[in-house]
Design an enzyme around this catalytic site. Sequence first.
Site, PDB file in Angstrom:
ATOM      1  N   GLU A  68       0.822  -1.213   0.262  1.00  0.00           N
ATOM      2  CA  GLU A  68       0.004  -0.081  -0.022  1.00  0.00           C
ATOM      3  C   GLU A  68       1.109   1.324   0.040  1.00  0.00           C
ATOM      4  O   GLU A  68       1.688   1.404   0.723  1.00  0.00           O
ATOM      5  CB  GLU A  68      -1.054   0.131   1.254  1.00  0.00           C
ATOM      6  N   LYS A 139     -10.003   2.293  -1.982  1.00  0.00           N
ATOM      7  CA  LYS A 139     -10.154   1.527  -0.721  1.00  0.00           C
ATOM      8  C   LYS A 139     -11.574   2.110  -0.016  1.00  0.00           C
ATOM      9  O   LYS A 139     -11.926   3.130   0.117  1.00  0.00           O
ATOM     10  CB  LYS A 139      -9.056   2.146   0.124  1.00  0.00           C
ATOM     11  N   CYS A 172      -5.583  -3.399   2.269  1.00  0.00           N
ATOM     12  CA  CYS A 172      -5.260  -3.313   3.882  1.00  0.00           C
ATOM     13  C   CYS A 172      -6.681  -3.360   4.771  1.00  0.00           C
ATOM     14  O   CYS A 172      -6.784  -4.808   4.950  1.00  0.00           O
ATOM     15  CB  CYS A 172      -4.711  -2.062   4.257  1.00  0.00           C
ATOM     16  N   VAL A 199      -0.263  -1.752  10.312  1.00  0.00           N
ATOM     17  CA  VAL A 199       0.455  -0.992  11.318  1.00  0.00           C
ATOM     18  C   VAL A 199       0.446  -1.906  12.803  1.00  0.00           C
ATOM     19  O   VAL A 199      -0.558  -2.687  12.840  1.00  0.00           O
ATOM     20  CB  VAL A 199      -0.302   0.365  11.654  1.00  0.00           C
TER      21      VAL A 199
END
Length: 313
Positions: A68, A139, A172, A199
Amino acid sequence: MNSSVPSAVAVATSADATPGLRASPVRVAVVQFDPQVGIENLERNAQAVHERLMAAVGNQARLIVLPELATTGYCFSGREEAYAHSQPVPGGATVQGWISFAAQHDVYIVGCLVEQDGMKLFDTAVLVGPDGYIGRYRKTHLWNNEKLWFTPGDEGYPVFETKIGRIGLLVCWDIWFPETTRILAQLGADIVCLPTAWVWTPPPLYDASGTCMAAYLTITAAHSNNLFIAAADRVGQERGAGFMGNSLIAGTNGWPVGRIAGPEEDTILYADVDLGAARSAPIWNRFNDLHRDRRTDLYDPLLGYRGAQALPR
């Protein structure tokens, strides 16, 4: 940023659902590295991506998935900086570069970038191939500060017909929502390509095997929908945020084809798969088929999705 490109390649191979018939043999590559945000890093990120695309081509990959926001980094300081990193799709320099590369090397590339459309910004995955630009996916599920500069996509969940198979795109955080992969499966996708920047989340980050929850969610989505999923994550730290790694290529049975990348590896994973195997994989035995067994009398056939008709399997 570590700009070295691994020279060795280990290729995992999946079992075919129909022995003796390989309708769509494809070597898939997922790229894992450490891009960095900031205008001053754009040239270095672009060079790092190019080096890894060249490495994947050198190892005979036909479908290459990048992380990403691989050319821009992820942790923008605010809307103004996000705009400074944005480009139109498909007319911007980044996508045009991927188009040229794909045509020159006869490959398909899934990349992800900051798309500007008028005054709106989107976190957009793009698919290009030997014949040019194929399509995009904006997204739909935005994570944390992304909601401060990106607009959530509203164009649905596309599946693109290509010479190597039917390719669906997610980005993601989308993988946390089971509806996304189920919709793509119902629309006939053979493989879902997932650029991601997973993350650090509240601990524990990994289990005893070094695998994070996002990797397990990818495995689960592949298993419950009998899809291949190619997840390309990033690594490293950026403005106080850390990234998980754990890129993988999941088979139609859910299990990784080969290994899961480590949390800090700068690497490219490869797998030889038959994308056409996804079309017969839902038939587990003479009584159970994941698509046939859905109780469409009790819920919407496409979970409320109205963007397209399901493709025949």
